[in-house]
Design a protein around this motif. Sequence first.
Motif, PDB file in Angstrom:
ATOM      1  N   ARG A   1       0.848  -1.178   0.000  1.00  0.00           N
ATOM      2  CA  ARG A   1       0.000   0.000   0.000  1.00  0.00           C
ATOM      3  C   ARG A   1       0.892   1.239   0.000  1.00  0.00           C
ATOM      4  O   ARG A   1       2.079   1.173   0.334  1.00  0.00           O
ATOM      5  N   PRO A   2       0.331   2.404  -0.360  1.00  0.00           N
ATOM      6  CA  PRO A   2       1.127   3.633  -0.309  1.00  0.00           C
ATOM      7  C   PRO A   2       1.651   3.872   1.100  1.00  0.00           C
ATOM      8  O   PRO A   2       1.016   3.470   2.082  1.00  0.00           O
TER       9      PRO A   2
ATOM     10  N   VAL B   1      10.304  -7.657  -4.408  1.00  0.00           N
ATOM     11  CA  VAL B   1       8.913  -8.102  -4.418  1.00  0.00           C
ATOM     12  C   VAL B   1       8.030  -7.205  -3.550  1.00  0.00           C
ATOM     13  O   VAL B   1       6.812  -7.122  -3.782  1.00  0.00           O
ATOM     14  N   LEU B   2       8.583  -6.538  -2.568  1.00  0.00           N
ATOM     15  CA  LEU B   2       7.783  -5.642  -1.731  1.00  0.00           C
ATOM     16  C   LEU B   2       7.643  -4.261  -2.352  1.00  0.00           C
ATOM     17  O   LEU B   2       6.838  -3.451  -1.897  1.00  0.00           O
ATOM     18  N   SER B   3       8.392  -4.007  -3.399  1.00  0.00           N
ATOM     19  CA  SER B   3       8.320  -2.730  -4.114  1.00  0.00           C
ATOM     20  C   SER B   3       7.577  -2.862  -5.432  1.00  0.00           C
ATOM     21  O   SER B   3       6.677  -2.081  -5.732  1.00  0.00           O
ATOM     22  N   CYS B   4       7.960  -3.844  -6.214  1.00  0.00           N
ATOM     23  CA  CYS B   4       7.494  -3.927  -7.605  1.00  0.00           C
ATOM     24  C   CYS B   4       6.595  -5.126  -7.858  1.00  0.00           C
ATOM     25  O   CYS B   4       6.555  -5.654  -8.981  1.00  0.00           O
TER      26      CYS B   4
ATOM     27  N   GLY C   1       3.044  -6.944  -8.487  1.00  0.00           N
ATOM     28  CA  GLY C   1       1.749  -6.606  -9.051  1.00  0.00           C
ATOM     29  C   GLY C   1       0.820  -7.805  -8.979  1.00  0.00           C
ATOM     30  O   GLY C   1       1.267  -8.969  -8.946  1.00  0.00           O
ATOM     31  N   TYR C   2      -0.486  -7.544  -8.950  1.00  0.00           N
ATOM     32  CA  TYR C   2      -1.482  -8.611  -8.869  1.00  0.00           C
ATOM     33  C   TYR C   2      -2.820  -8.021  -9.307  1.00  0.00           C
ATOM     34  O   TYR C   2      -3.076  -6.834  -9.093  1.00  0.00           O
ATOM     35  N   PRO C   3      -3.667  -8.814  -9.936  1.00  0.00           N
ATOM     36  CA  PRO C   3      -4.976  -8.270 -10.330  1.00  0.00           C
ATOM     37  C   PRO C   3      -5.711  -7.657  -9.140  1.00  0.00           C
ATOM     38  O   PRO C   3      -5.847  -8.292  -8.080  1.00  0.00           O
ATOM     39  N   GLY C   4      -6.144  -6.424  -9.283  1.00  0.00           N
ATOM     40  CA  GLY C   4      -6.861  -5.735  -8.221  1.00  0.00           C
ATOM     41  C   GLY C   4      -5.986  -4.992  -7.238  1.00  0.00           C
ATOM     42  O   GLY C   4      -6.503  -4.287  -6.363  1.00  0.00           O
ATOM     43  N   LEU C   5      -4.654  -5.114  -7.364  1.00  0.00           N
ATOM     44  CA  LEU C   5      -3.740  -4.391  -6.476  1.00  0.00           C
ATOM     45  C   LEU C   5      -3.497  -3.000  -7.063  1.00  0.00           C
ATOM     46  O   LEU C   5      -2.869  -2.863  -8.110  1.00  0.00           O
ATOM     47  N   ASP C   6      -4.005  -1.984  -6.398  1.00  0.00           N
ATOM     48  CA  ASP C   6      -3.922  -0.616  -6.909  1.00  0.00           C
ATOM     49  C   ASP C   6      -2.472  -0.147  -7.001  1.00  0.00           C
ATOM     50  O   ASP C   6      -1.699  -0.276  -6.052  1.00  0.00           O
ATOM     51  N   ASP C   7      -2.131   0.398  -8.164  1.00  0.00           N
ATOM     52  CA  ASP C   7      -0.820   1.009  -8.397  1.00  0.00           C
ATOM     53  C   ASP C   7       0.320   0.041  -8.091  1.00  0.00           C
ATOM     54  O   ASP C   7       1.373   0.427  -7.569  1.00  0.00           O
ATOM     55  N   GLY C   8       0.101  -1.237  -8.435  1.00  0.00           N
ATOM     56  CA  GLY C   8       1.142  -2.234  -8.223  1.00  0.00           C
ATOM     57  C   GLY C   8       2.424  -1.885  -8.960  1.00  0.00           C
ATOM     58  O   GLY C   8       2.426  -1.197  -9.974  1.00  0.00           O
ATOM     59  N   GLY C   9       3.518  -2.368  -8.396  1.00  0.00           N
ATOM     60  CA  GLY C   9       4.806  -2.158  -9.046  1.00  0.00           C
ATOM     61  C   GLY C   9       5.437  -0.810  -8.801  1.00  0.00           C
ATOM     62  O   GLY C   9       6.458  -0.495  -9.415  1.00  0.00           O
ATOM     63  N   THR C  10       4.866   0.000  -7.900  1.00  0.00           N
ATOM     64  CA  THR C  10       5.396   1.351  -7.703  1.00  0.00           C
ATOM     65  C   THR C  10       5.599   1.705  -6.237  1.00  0.00           C
ATOM     66  O   THR C  10       5.774   2.879  -5.906  1.00  0.00           O
ATOM     67  N   PHE C  11       5.627   0.730  -5.334  1.00  0.00           N
ATOM     68  CA  PHE C  11       5.643   1.068  -3.912  1.00  0.00           C
ATOM     69  C   PHE C  11       6.984   1.671  -3.485  1.00  0.00           C
ATOM     70  O   PHE C  11       7.021   2.554  -2.621  1.00  0.00           O
ATOM     71  N   GLY C  12       8.063   1.221  -4.067  1.00  0.00           N
ATOM     72  CA  GLY C  12       9.344   1.854  -3.794  1.00  0.00           C
ATOM     73  C   GLY C  12       9.384   3.286  -4.294  1.00  0.00           C
ATOM     74  O   GLY C  12       9.912   4.180  -3.606  1.00  0.00           O
ATOM     75  N   LEU C  13       8.841   3.524  -5.476  1.00  0.00           N
ATOM     76  CA  LEU C  13       8.751   4.890  -5.995  1.00  0.00           C
ATOM     77  C   LEU C  13       7.898   5.766  -5.085  1.00  0.00           C
ATOM     78  O   LEU C  13       8.234   6.930  -4.825  1.00  0.00           O
ATOM     79  N   GLN C  14       6.806   5.211  -4.576  1.00  0.00           N
ATOM     80  CA  GLN C  14       5.964   5.981  -3.663  1.00  0.00           C
ATOM     81  C   GLN C  14       6.706   6.290  -2.354  1.00  0.00           C
ATOM     82  O   GLN C  14       6.549   7.379  -1.785  1.00  0.00           O
ATOM     83  N   ASP C  15       7.514   5.340  -1.884  1.00  0.00           N
ATOM     84  CA  ASP C  15       8.326   5.599  -0.693  1.00  0.00           C
ATOM     85  C   ASP C  15       9.266   6.785  -0.942  1.00  0.00           C
ATOM     86  O   ASP C  15       9.409   7.672  -0.083  1.00  0.00           O
ATOM     87  N   GLN C  16       9.905   6.795  -2.081  1.00  0.00           N
ATOM     88  CA  GLN C  16      10.844   7.882  -2.383  1.00  0.00           C
ATOM     89  C   GLN C  16      10.122   9.233  -2.454  1.00  0.00           C
ATOM     90  O   GLN C  16      10.658  10.250  -1.997  1.00  0.00           O
ATOM     91  N   GLN C  17       8.930   9.243  -2.990  1.00  0.00           N
ATOM     92  CA  GLN C  17       8.168  10.493  -2.996  1.00  0.00           C
ATOM     93  C   GLN C  17       7.792  10.917  -1.574  1.00  0.00           C
ATOM     94  O   GLN C  17       7.784  12.119  -1.258  1.00  0.00           O
TER      95      GLN C  17
ATOM     96  N   PHE D   1      10.790  -9.211  -9.589  1.00  0.00           N
ATOM     97  CA  PHE D   1       9.987  -8.003  -9.374  1.00  0.00           C
ATOM     98  C   PHE D   1      10.895  -6.806  -9.070  1.00  0.00           C
ATOM     99  O   PHE D   1      10.941  -6.310  -7.943  1.00  0.00           O
ATOM    100  N   ILE D   2      11.621  -6.383 -10.093  1.00  0.00           N
ATOM    101  CA  ILE D   2      12.500  -5.216  -9.936  1.00  0.00           C
ATOM    102  C   ILE D   2      12.168  -4.113 -10.933  1.00  0.00           C
ATOM    103  O   ILE D   2      12.733  -3.031 -10.857  1.00  0.00           O
ATOM    104  N   ARG D   3      11.222  -4.375 -11.847  1.00  0.00           N
ATOM    105  CA  ARG D   3      10.881  -3.359 -12.849  1.00  0.00           C
ATOM    106  C   ARG D   3       9.638  -2.594 -12.413  1.00  0.00           C
ATOM    107  O   ARG D   3       8.566  -3.183 -12.255  1.00  0.00           O
ATOM    108  N   PRO D   4       9.750  -1.283 -12.206  1.00  0.00           N
ATOM    109  CA  PRO D   4       8.552  -0.503 -11.872  1.00  0.00           C
ATOM    110  C   PRO D   4       7.504  -0.601 -12.980  1.00  0.00           C
ATOM    111  O   PRO D   4       7.822  -0.769 -14.163  1.00  0.00           O
TER     112      PRO D   4
END
Length: 486
Positions: A43-44, A137-140, A142-158, A279-282
Amino acid sequence: MDIWQNPTVRLTSGTVRGRRLDGHVSFRGIPYAAPPVGDLRWRPPAPVEPWTGVRDAFEPGNPAPQPAASFDGTTSLDEDCLTVNVTIPGTPGEGRPVLVWLHGGGGTNGNAADYDARRLAVDGDLVVVAPNFRLGVLSCFGYPGLDDGGTFGLQDQQAVLRWVRREIAGFGGDPGNVTLMGESYGATMVAAQLTAPGSAGLFHRAIVQSVFSVLGTTPAHTFMPGLPELPPRWTSEAELAAIGAAVAAERGWVTGDGDALAQLRQVPVKDLLEVSDAFIRPAFGGATLPESPAIALAAGRFHRVPVLLGTTLDEARFFVTLAGDPVTAESYPRLLAEAFGDHADEVAERYPVRDYETPSLAWARISTDRAWARPSWELAKALAAHTGTWFSEFADEDAPSLVPGFPAGAQHSSALIYQFDFEGRPALPAPQQELADRMTRHWAAFARDGDPGWPGFEHVESLAPGKSGGTDYAAAHRLEFWAGKP
C-alpha cells in the motif's frame, strides 16, 4: 534551537536527537512513514504515528527486506524499513542545499547506512538525506486488483521528498533546493521520478550515475554473460499483474477461497524474497507512473530540472566478473552471434579478441560500449533537448577493486568509493583522494546552483587523477559504430 551544539530537532511527528561526530552531525533511523507491515504491505506509505518525548536517532533503521547477494551480504526480513539518515556539517548554517541519495543494489539489495556521507556533507557544505525504501517483491509486485502495483518503492521515495520539504529546514537545509541523486538501480529510480507526476516540484536537480538502459532493450549477454536479451526497465501494470498472479499460483500463496490480496499479505517475508528477482521493474499505467519512462523521456515529457549524468569507463567489468564463468576464446563467437545476429562479424572485426588481455576483458569492452555507453548517450541527448544537461565519465583505471581477482579498471560502482566512506575500506592514496575532493566540489556545485563547473552536453568531463577537462566519449566507446546496431 542550535542543533550544532544540541543536536535535537523538533519534527511534525516528534522530536529526534542526533549525535555530534568528527566534524559533522548525524541523525539516523528517523521514520518518514509508518512501517509497511500487515495490511499496509503493498500500500502507499502511510503517515508516521507521532511520538512523545525525545527519540534517539543514533542507529540506522532496518534495511529493506532482502536476501544476501553475491555483491552484497546484507540480509533482512523486517518490513519496518522506512527511515532516513541525515548528515549535516558540524558548523552552523542555514539554507544549505539538500542532496537526497537513492542507493543501488540491483533492485533487490542495498542499505542507506552503508554510505557514510560525511565527506559530501562537510566538504560540500550540504545536507545529505539517505533513505531506505522498499525493494524487490515488496516494491514492484503486481497482482490483479492491487492498486498502483509495481510502484511502492517509488511511492516511498516520494514520501521521502515530501518529508524533506516539510522537515529539512530544521536540519539547516533549504527545501527549495533539493537534488535527487542515485546510482545504478537508484539512478533508475531517479529517471522514473523525472517522469512521475507526484514528484513535480519535490526536487530541483537530478544526478543520474551509472544508470542501466532506461530507453530500450539490451542484447543477450551484454548486461551479463548468460542472460538473455533484456526488456526495458519498465513493465506495464497488466503484464506485472499477470506475472504476480502466475507466481502466486505456482507458489500456492492464494487459495480459491477468500480475499487473494489479504492472503498474499500474510505470506512470510522469507518466502516472498525467494522470487524478489522477478519483481524489480517498476510498472507504468497507474497513478504513480502513468506512462513508461522510456517513452516519456524520449518524448521530452519530464520535469524540467537540470540533470547531471555520469558513467564509468569500464562499467561492464563488474558484471562480467559477477557472471562467474569467464568468457573464453571458444565462447566469444557464440556470444557475439547470440547477441548481435547478422552483425556479429562486424562486432568481432571491431573488437578482435586478440586486442585484449583476456576474452572476458574483450567482452566487457563490448558490453560497456553497447549496454552502458550507448544508452547513456541516448538518454543525455533526449534530456539535453529540453533541459540543462551535463555529462561525466569516471575514468580512474586504478580505482580500488570491488570484485577480487579481476582487472578492475573504472568498473560499475567504483566511483562510489570516491564519494562516500565505506566501513573497513582503507583511505585513498593522495592522487585518488585529490580526485575524490574534486568530485565532491563538482557535485556540491551542481547541488548548489545546477552547474558542476564544466560545459554542458555534449562535453564529457573526464574524472581521473591528475586530469581535468573533456574526453571524446563518442570515439572512445565507438558510438558511431553502434548506431543502428541491435
